[in-house]
Design an enzyme around this catalytic site. Structure first.
Site, PDB file in Angstrom:
ATOM      1  N   GLY A   1       0.836  -1.212   0.000  1.00 17.47           N
ATOM      2  CA  GLY A   1       0.000   0.000   0.000  1.00 17.47           C
ATOM      3  C   GLY A   1       0.862   1.250   0.000  1.00 17.47           C
TER       4      GLY A   1
ATOM      5  NE  ARG B   1      10.397  -4.484  -2.687  1.00 20.25           N
ATOM      6  CZ  ARG B   1      10.035  -4.948  -1.497  1.00 20.25           C
ATOM      7  NH1 ARG B   1       9.304  -4.206  -0.686  1.00 20.25           N
ATOM      8  NH2 ARG B   1      10.396  -6.150  -1.120  1.00 20.25           N
TER       9      ARG B   1
ATOM     10  CB  CYS C   1       5.273  -9.695   6.576  1.00 17.65           C
ATOM     11  SG  CYS C   1       6.290  -8.431   5.771  1.00 17.65           S
TER      12      CYS C   1
ATOM     13  CG  ASP D   1       3.607  -7.510  -1.474  1.00 19.29           C
ATOM     14  OD1 ASP D   1       3.592  -8.012  -0.339  1.00 19.29           O
ATOM     15  OD2 ASP D   1       4.230  -6.463  -1.752  1.00 19.29           O
TER      16      ASP D   1
ATOM     17  CG  ASN E   1       1.768 -11.183   2.055  1.00 17.28           C
ATOM     18  OD1 ASN E   1       1.881  -9.980   1.815  1.00 17.28           O
ATOM     19  ND2 ASN E   1       1.746 -11.645   3.290  1.00 17.28           N
ATOM     20  CE  LYS E   2       8.281  -9.588   3.038  1.00 16.07           C
ATOM     21  NZ  LYS E   2       9.344  -9.174   2.082  1.00 16.07           N
TER      22      LYS E   2
HETATM   23  C1  RUB Z   1       5.519  -6.455   2.859  1.00 17.15           C
HETATM   24  C2  RUB Z   1       4.440  -7.479   2.772  1.00 17.15           C
HETATM   25  C3  RUB Z   1       3.077  -7.072   3.244  1.00 17.15           C
HETATM   26  C4  RUB Z   1       2.263  -6.557   2.051  1.00 17.15           C
HETATM   27  C5  RUB Z   1       0.971  -5.879   2.487  1.00 17.15           C
HETATM   28  O1  RUB Z   1       6.692  -6.869   2.188  1.00 17.15           O
HETATM   29  O2  RUB Z   1       4.613  -8.568   2.276  1.00 17.15           O
HETATM   30  O3  RUB Z   1       2.391  -8.165   3.792  1.00 17.15           O
HETATM   31  O4  RUB Z   1       3.027  -5.624   1.306  1.00 17.15           O
HETATM   32  O5  RUB Z   1       1.259  -4.724   3.235  1.00 17.15           O
HETATM   33  P1  RUB Z   1       7.926  -5.837   2.098  1.00 17.15           P
HETATM   34  P2  RUB Z   1       0.222  -3.523   3.342  1.00 17.15           P
HETATM   35  O6  RUB Z   1       8.293  -5.451   3.482  1.00 17.15           O
HETATM   36  O7  RUB Z   1       9.000  -6.608   1.387  1.00 17.15           O
HETATM   37  O8  RUB Z   1       7.462  -4.659   1.272  1.00 17.15           O
HETATM   38  O9  RUB Z   1      -1.047  -4.129   3.891  1.00 17.15           O
HETATM   39  O10 RUB Z   1       0.859  -2.550   4.293  1.00 17.15           O
HETATM   40  O11 RUB Z   1       0.035  -2.946   1.991  1.00 17.15           O
END
Ligand code: RUB
Length: 308
Positions: free
Chosen positions: A19, A59, A125, A194, A204-205
């Site tokens: 996000g 990325r 994560c 992601d 996702n992670k």
């Molecule tokens: C972060 C990750 C998060 C998602 C969702 O990976 O995998 O679970 O991005 O996050 P990294 P959000 O640290 O490698 O970016 O809900 O904040 O969008």
């Protein structure tokens, strides 16, 4: 922040999380447009294309970045002056950032309903959407306990436990390999996304799929909190999601292992739809089989059949 600085901050992970990187990409295009000096539309288009490529190259995995960039430049092809293009990008980018923040709030409210009084929640994560739902459940007075994985190698779990502890949530940090050991105490797993494919697969992670497998084996619901701009329109057309691989030094110190040892450092993994009970989105709680319909509805005729 300008485009170069934003791209660098995203690739070195000073700005991270799907996000946040989407909002950063949109904001960088807003600033690019605001600071644009020329008046020749052809030069503007070329410079915009370069700016977009630089942001998108920062990325590779999270489609949120692509969707944020596309949302920011929507309609630019139809305007003929730099002045109009600048004002369109500025308002598009602002609208995307606002809608994105609002989506996380909505997901928090909806996701909180999936957490009952007395539940033990496991998260992996650092997802603002998943953490938002957990904190909202706590704010509404439910007595919950959260287990958060460390998330090697970047240890985003440290951010998560700080976020949760700051909000007053009863929080336990575990190492990634302790997931199976605690799973019999968990009532619901909540993670972020992601990218979500049209087939309902979660990207996702790294380690998320192991958490999902352990949850499935223990019959623990596995819930994904995700904004719909993490849904990937291009997966409708058969594109696969690029899984980012990062540097060896994130895993081993120089000289720690013989040079003959190869290091494999994938940053994300894929969890098939069959392990996912629900996607909590800003448009409601949906089953993985409904992702396709939501993509068609959300992106409609704006669907692109490739990243170009
Ligand atoms: C972060 C990750 C998060 C998602 C969702 O990976 O995998 O679970 O991005 O996050 P990294 P959000 O640290 O490698 O970016 O809900 O904040 O969008």
């Amino acid at each position: 922040m300008n485009v170069n600085e934003t791209a660098k901050a995203i690739s070195d992970m000073s700005i991270r999380g799907a996000g946040r990187i989407a909002r950063a990409g949109a904001s960088a295009l807003h600033d690019f447009a605001s600071g644009y000096k020329g008046s020749d539309m052809n030069s503007f288009r070329k410079d915009l294309k370069d700016a977009m490529s630089m942001i998108l190259g920062s990325r590779p995995t999270a489609v949120s970045l692509w969707n944020g960039v596309q949302a920011s430049v929507r309609g630019v092809d139809e305007v003929s002056s730099v002045k109009d293009a600048v004002s369109l990008i500025r308002s598009n980018a602002d609208a995307f950032v606002k809608a994105s923040e609002k989506a996380v709030e909505t997901i928090s409210r909806i996701g909180a309903k999936r957490i009952r009084d007395g539940d033990n929640v496991l998260t992996h994560c650092n997802s603002s959407a998943a953490i938002g739902a957990i904190i909202e459940a706590h704010r509404q007075g439910r007595k919950i306990k959260v287990f958060a994985t460390e998330s090697r190698p970047w240890r985003q779990g440290i951010l998560t436990v700080n976020d949760l502890a700051r909000a007053g949530v009863d929080t336990t940090l575990i190492i990634d390999s302790a997931v199976r050991s605690v799973m019999d105490r968990i009532d619901v797993v909540m993670v972020g996304a992601d990218t979500v494919t049209a087939q309902g697969t979660l990207v996702n992670k790294i380690g998320t799929s192991q958490v999902a497998l352990a949850a499935n084996e223990a019959r623990v619901p596995f819930v994904v909190c995700t904004e719909t701009y993490k849904f990937s329109p291009m997966t409708l057309f058969g594109d696969t999601v690029t899984i980012e691989e990062r540097d060896d030094v994130e895993i081993v110190r120089p000289g720690e292992v013989p040079s003959s040892v190869r290091i494999f450092n994938p940053v994300f993994d894929t969890t098939p739809a069959k392990y996912i009970d629900a996607f909590v989105t800003e448009v409601g709680v949906i089953h993985p089989a409904s992702v396709y319909d939501v993509i068609i509805k959300q992106f409609g005729n704006k669907i692109f059949d490739s990243r170009e």
